[in-house]
Design an enzyme around this catalytic site. Structure first.
Site, PDB file in Angstrom:
ATOM      1  CE  LYS A 188      -3.513  -2.584  -0.285  1.00  0.00           C
ATOM      2  NZ  LYS A 188      -4.473  -3.149   0.640  1.00  0.00           N
TER       3      LYS A 188
HETATM    4  C1  LIG Z   1      -5.498  -4.366   1.030  1.00  0.00           C
HETATM    5  C2  LIG Z   1      -6.968  -4.196   1.056  1.00  0.00           C
HETATM    6  C3  LIG Z   1      -7.739  -4.517   2.172  1.00  0.00           C
HETATM    7  C4  LIG Z   1      -7.184  -5.241   3.365  1.00  0.00           C
HETATM    8  O1  LIG Z   1      -6.141  -4.563   3.950  1.00  0.00           O
HETATM    9  P1  LIG Z   1      -5.274  -5.303   5.086  1.00  0.00           P
HETATM   10  O2  LIG Z   1      -4.549  -4.169   5.747  1.00  0.00           O
HETATM   11  O3  LIG Z   1      -4.353  -6.232   4.371  1.00  0.00           O
HETATM   12  O4  LIG Z   1      -6.199  -6.001   5.994  1.00  0.00           O
HETATM   13  C5  LIG Z   1      -9.091  -4.219   2.165  1.00  0.00           C
HETATM   14  N1  LIG Z   1      -9.672  -3.652   1.095  1.00  0.00           N
HETATM   15  C6  LIG Z   1      -8.972  -3.356  -0.013  1.00  0.00           C
HETATM   16  C7  LIG Z   1      -9.673  -2.705  -1.163  1.00  0.00           C
HETATM   17  C8  LIG Z   1      -7.606  -3.628  -0.081  1.00  0.00           C
HETATM   18  O5  LIG Z   1      -6.913  -3.353  -1.182  1.00  0.00           O
END
Ligand SMILES: *Cc1c(COP(=O)(O)O)cnc(C)c1O
Length: 406
Positions: A188
């Protein structure tokens, strides 16, 4: 094959870790304070300031943030929550874990975000909440969604996993609905390994989520391990173990300090891709909406086999053979057996998301990419399409050449 794969392999979504993060993690280790402590407090304050929000609650993932927000929304069994089929499983799993029933509303084929018209069509007397996902970092049509929410008394939980930097008509993503949920997973835009953050519009709701994030212990429990000695704690709810560690916040503090610089770098890469692929038969991301801000988390192309000659999956294999890591965001949720079996979902009920899910491929967009890396990605894309066109013309000698349909 004549091409030589790039060395080393270009990892999709590689994080950019600076010396500041490394020093802060070392400081954390030598302080002996690894769990939730002063660095988490600083990270929450910095994040709240960045988002111009009254406060923020750090947790150990966006999935945890979504789950707690669903509980904050007061969902009960039988309640329906409308979301997009073009998202990661975590979005819909959080709805299910909260005891509610997810309902899909198809995306707009241009923005790839949940279509407010489809949300309106999916409303029933049991609808209690909407979970828009700002896909790839592009803001959802929040005006229309908030209008529907007001008219039908719905809670709005923004999945901002792609949307740290996103703004919709001047409003920061995650501060528009009742809750905003952010991810700091490795790929991210701000990475802490695992990690997440919640913004809550209502301060009482925020206090409750903070309690739920740490076993349901009263607020004082958060300070019980700090340096002012032992304190008794009281469990006031049946909570979860969702708190963030100082080790994670140590990374997040410096990642967040660089978030705007990284966004600028990704904008350069984005614009180079948009120019470089303009003459190819690929679907490129739509133009930015004036007055809003795209978070530039994913750069996604659409590979339509009828015009690209190659299928999306063959395109992925060919990119991988050339040493370029790519991703798929996302196969539409009804493609997954568990949801098909449990909810009877079928791809044809969400045709736009289903088509996008079968054609989409994400190229590397990390701020860590060098100009050379970007050149390599661009030449690999062009090369893969050329090779597919050549293969088609040699296999079909009577076809009218290696026509690259526009
Ligand atoms: C990455 C992601 C999540 C989950 O995030 P985590 O921090 O890994 O739990 C949820 N929704 C979307 C759209 C994502 O890309």
């Amino acid at each position: 094959m004549s091409h030589t794969p790039r060395q080393p392999f270009l990892v999709f979504g590689a994080p950019m870790i600076g010396d500041e993060e490394i020093a802060e993690v070392l400081d954390c280790l030598s302080s002996g304070w690894l769990g939730s402590g002063p660095k988490v407090d600083r990270f929450e304050a910095a994040f709240a300031e960045y988002k111009q929000a009254p406060g923020a609650i750090a947790v150990n993932s966006c999935t945890a943030a979504l789950h707690l927000s669903m509980l904050g929304a007061g969902l009960a069994p039988g309640d329906e929550v409308i979301t997009t089929p073009l998202t990661f499983c975590a979005t819909v799993n959080a709805i299910i874990h909260a005891g509610a029933t997810p309902v899909l509303a198809d995306v707009d084929p241009v923005t790839m975000n949940i279509d407010p018209g489809a949300v309106a069509a999916a409303l029933t007397p049991r609808t209690r909440a909407v979970v828009p996902v700002h896909f790839a970092g592009r803001p959802c049509a929040m005006d229309a969604i908030m209008t529907l929410a007001d008219e039908h008394d719905l809670r709005v939980i923004e999945d901002c996993a792609h949307a740290i930097e996103t703004e919709h008509r001047g409003a920061k993503a995650g501060t528009i609905g009742d809750y905003g949920c952010f991810s700091f997973y490795v790929t991210k835009n701000v990475a802490t390994g695992e990690g997440g953050m919640i913004l809550a519009r209502c301060t009482e709701a925020a206090a409750r989520l903070r309690t739920l994030a740490l076993h349901g212990l009263s607020r004082d429990a958060w300070t019980r391990y700090r340096d002012d000695g032992y304190k008794h704690y009281a469990a006031v709810e049946v909570g979860f173990k969702y708190n963030m560690m100082d080790l994670q916040a140590a990374l997040g503090l410096h990642q967040l300090a660089r978030v705007e610089r990284n966004w600028q770098r990704r904008l350069e890469i984005w614009e180079r891709y948009q120019d470089a692929f303009a003459d190819l038969p690929l679907g490129r991301p739509a133009a930015f909406e004036p007055g809003s801000r795209h978070g530039l988390h994913l750069y996604t192309l659409l590979v339509d086999e009828r015009v690209c000659v190659t299928s999306r999956d063959a395109f992925i294999d060919a990119m991988t053979r050339r040493g370029i890591g790519v991703g798929v965001h996302y196969l539409a949720l009804p493609e997954h057996p568990v949801y098909r079996e449990r909810f009877g979902w079928t791809p044809d009920r969400v045709p736009h998301a289903a088509r996008i899910g079968r054609q989409t491929v994400s190229l590397p967009l990390s701020a860590a990419l060098s100009d050379r890396d970007v050149d390599d990605v661009i030449s690999a894309v062009r090369d893969v399409l050329d090779e597919a066109a050549r293969a088609r013309s040699s296999h079909a000698p009577h076809a009218p050449g290696a026509r690259r349909a526009a």
